[in-house]
Write an enzyme that holds these catalytic residues in place. Sequence first.
Site, PDB file in Angstrom:
ATOM      1  N   HIS A 175       0.817  -1.226   0.000  1.00  0.00           N
ATOM      2  CA  HIS A 175       0.000   0.000   0.000  1.00  0.00           C
ATOM      3  C   HIS A 175       0.844   1.266   0.000  1.00  0.00           C
ATOM      4  O   HIS A 175       0.328   2.350  -0.193  1.00  0.00           O
ATOM      5  CB  HIS A 175      -0.918   0.012   1.224  1.00  0.00           C
ATOM      6  CG  HIS A 175      -1.992  -1.038   1.156  1.00  0.00           C
ATOM      7  ND1 HIS A 175      -3.320  -0.731   0.963  1.00  0.00           N
ATOM      8  CD2 HIS A 175      -1.928  -2.380   1.229  1.00  0.00           C
ATOM      9  CE1 HIS A 175      -4.017  -1.848   0.932  1.00  0.00           C
ATOM     10  NE2 HIS A 175      -3.203  -2.870   1.099  1.00  0.00           N
ATOM     11  N   ASP A 181       3.758   9.635  -0.680  1.00  0.00           N
ATOM     12  CA  ASP A 181       2.513   8.996  -0.264  1.00  0.00           C
ATOM     13  C   ASP A 181       2.172   7.902  -1.270  1.00  0.00           C
ATOM     14  O   ASP A 181       2.187   8.176  -2.476  1.00  0.00           O
ATOM     15  CB  ASP A 181       1.398  10.062  -0.255  1.00  0.00           C
ATOM     16  CG  ASP A 181       0.335   9.787   0.796  1.00  0.00           C
ATOM     17  OD1 ASP A 181       0.098   8.607   1.094  1.00  0.00           O
ATOM     18  OD2 ASP A 181      -0.257  10.761   1.302  1.00  0.00           O
TER      19      ASP A 181
HETATM   20  C1  G6P Z   1      -0.949   3.281   6.138  1.00  0.00           C
HETATM   21  C2  G6P Z   1      -0.468   1.852   5.962  1.00  0.00           C
HETATM   22  C3  G6P Z   1      -1.431   0.863   6.599  1.00  0.00           C
HETATM   23  C4  G6P Z   1      -1.681   1.259   8.026  1.00  0.00           C
HETATM   24  C5  G6P Z   1      -2.211   2.682   8.105  1.00  0.00           C
HETATM   25  C6  G6P Z   1      -2.453   3.152   9.527  1.00  0.00           C
HETATM   26  O1  G6P Z   1      -2.074   3.504   5.371  1.00  0.00           O
HETATM   27  O2  G6P Z   1      -0.289   1.560   4.583  1.00  0.00           O
HETATM   28  O3  G6P Z   1      -0.896  -0.431   6.545  1.00  0.00           O
HETATM   29  O4  G6P Z   1      -2.586   0.374   8.625  1.00  0.00           O
HETATM   30  O5  G6P Z   1      -1.259   3.531   7.485  1.00  0.00           O
HETATM   31  O6  G6P Z   1      -1.320   2.967  10.312  1.00  0.00           O
HETATM   32  P1  G6P Z   1      -1.315   2.027  11.615  1.00  0.00           P
HETATM   33  O7  G6P Z   1       0.127   1.949  11.976  1.00  0.00           O
HETATM   34  O8  G6P Z   1      -2.144   2.773  12.604  1.00  0.00           O
HETATM   35  O9  G6P Z   1      -1.892   0.713  11.249  1.00  0.00           O
END
Ligand code: G6P
Length: 777
Positions: free
Chosen positions: A171, A389
Amino acid sequence: MTGKEQTGRHDRYDLVVVANRLPVDFSVRPGGGVDWQRSPGGLVTALEPVMQHADGAWVGWSGAPDLASDPFDADGMRLVPVTLSESEIERYYEGFSNDTLWPLYHDVVSTPAYHRQWWDAYRRVNQRFAEAAAAQAADGAVVWVHDYQLQLVPRLLRELRPDLRIGFFDHIPFPPVELFQQLPWRRQIVEGLLGADLVGFQRGGDASNFIRAVRRLTDYTTRGPIVTMDEGRGRQSGTAARHVRAGAFPISIDATRFDALARTPEVQTRAKEIRAELGDPDVVMLGVDRLDYTKGIRHRIKAYGELLGDGRIDAARTTLVQVASPSRENVGAYQELRQQVEVLVGRINGEFGELGHSAIHYLHHSYPPEEMAALYLAADVMLVTSLRDGMNLVAKEYIAARSDEQGVLVLSEFTGAADELGAGPVLINPHDIEGTKDAIVTAARMTAREQRRRMRRLRRKVIADDVAKWSHTFLGVLQAMPRRTSPHAPAPAPSVGGGVSASLVHALDALATADGAAVLVGLDFDGTLAPLVDDPTASAMTPAARAAVDRLAALPGTRLRLALVSGRDLADLAERARPPAGTYLVGSHGAETGHVRPDGTIEAMPVDLTPEQSAALAAVAAGLEDIAAQTEGAWVQHKPSAAVLHTRLAEPAAAAAATARAREIVARLGLEAMHGKDVVEVAVLAADKGTALARLRDVVAREGDGGTRPVHVLYAGDDTTDEHAFRALGAGDVAVKVGEGATTAAHRVADADALAAALARLADATAWRSGEPLTGA
Ligand code: G6P
């Protein structure tokens, strides 16, 4: 949960998603039951429909330490919690994932830390995820692994379960190899990812960074986006090589759902309330981010503060709302950032705020989707200033919310969204504070008409390419990947289904086996591979056509060449069709030609217009734009050598009037127009698909060692413009008309899926002949 409930709906699942987080927040009751609440992440909305349809299981972490629970069912999905201890959260999640990989993959905008203990924990936890997924997957199931936290899972899982089809989607960006190679465990990460059959990225650039890393750090051979594994060893051991494909699959949002949410009276009223609460300023600007150093929040606030200082923006009449949702608060770099942002906001508010009016409203919270939709509606200018990003879904949410076709998106070039959204946003380099300031001023002063023009375009794109399409495309390509088979096993007889006549089968087999000849497969797009739809920006290949095209492109060797031949302009064709690497492209009915490079980018031959042709094009384009501006629903498409008036979305009477006016302009300029259904196309270069196909045949004949080789052509098309191509064919060539209507083609199939069956037959026959594996599905 106890007893029978724990066994769930099935023992094993045909689709298993593996992601760091589960799509719910849950807690275990003292007696052992589970309380859960949906957590509204993008990935859940993306995958929920597919999961429910496919009987899916989701493997992930609860978000809390030491929370152990058996698998349970929620929202039609099987949820399989993976337990992490305090120390694993510190080392695997906060450490290696978010203080090593996250900054490294985001262009080192913060310095990555490399610690061996963190790596050990990352390996251990990835192993745990792989084991949990292996336990849930049915025989031959599809397992889709997500994101940078789990890059070792594909290989670990393949070792446990070689029968699975494994997809991985990253992602976040994949860094250039020059940065990636800082990582002490770079080779293990690449090997981990290569355990998948398909490795997906947000942008073509990410996929090519990955392929470069494979080339630099391993001995595997690559051809375009395909990596061939175990080739040498495979030959000796009698097992066939395995292929891994890398590709771009830009993620999106559930745009229709968001659009509908933003149209509800509650949200509309709330948007007005928000503006009133802000003191009804002339201009409301908005930033919405996780509080993360990749988002460029400081750059944005600095630019805004300077504009207030310069007086280019009136502090009394403008407000910036900055939503910064708390994130990864135990990681030092995030704590520092919060400090810096809050000091900066305080300083600007101290300087420019008044009693009852703040220059910046800084909100360190998360909000539910309803409130977000209202904020988007209340904002005249949306600021997305990321330094790097993967995609940025906030930009897409803003667009989906604006069914009023108003509002301006200021968007960083360094987002995946910028690659996709093209000319609609005001693009910025957030490091360039002067340029960013100019862009903010441009956005704040943009006329309603210009806003509408841009927003319409953006909305068409975001609504057509939604998240359901993203997951379908990814899973479609994954399922179409050839299965590993032994070259010594007897090849199954290629089978054909879906209405392919015996004479066409015979012709295809003859093509595949013609000695010493190359085969050029020329395919029209709309109506041939993609069913015709009202909105041309929404057309897409059927999954079967997609799979067949990708399969043809993935055939090894240089015998078979693929070309897409369309009336669309080249860039548009490339965007809609997402042609595989190596494909030749013919756009604008032959006026444009190009080629898909191995890294997925497009090499387009320049279109040379004489000064007279350029002047004629400018005149006709301006004339058609005038008509479109006065016709609700009409719009003009600009091609390098043509301009096209589309009236499909206009009222019939208005469309007829617009078409009549277009005829007048074309006649006055002494040009000729091509009239299609709700389309008037005016080209200043003479071109047709037949001439283009003949040229392409020459190109393919001369490819390679300098001599020439015979080329047999298979051409398929549905439209009158394809008849030119059919007429350019000769003995040994195969012409296939798709659908009904008069034709000079010798063969006919009913639709895109029947054509896909024919193409699959050609692929099988070609692969069979060269001893390559056949598709398993
Ligand atoms: C990004 C990453 C995700 C992640 C999200 C939130 O979008 O690609 O994998 O889940 O951030 O971050 P966190 O560390 O809270 O899961």
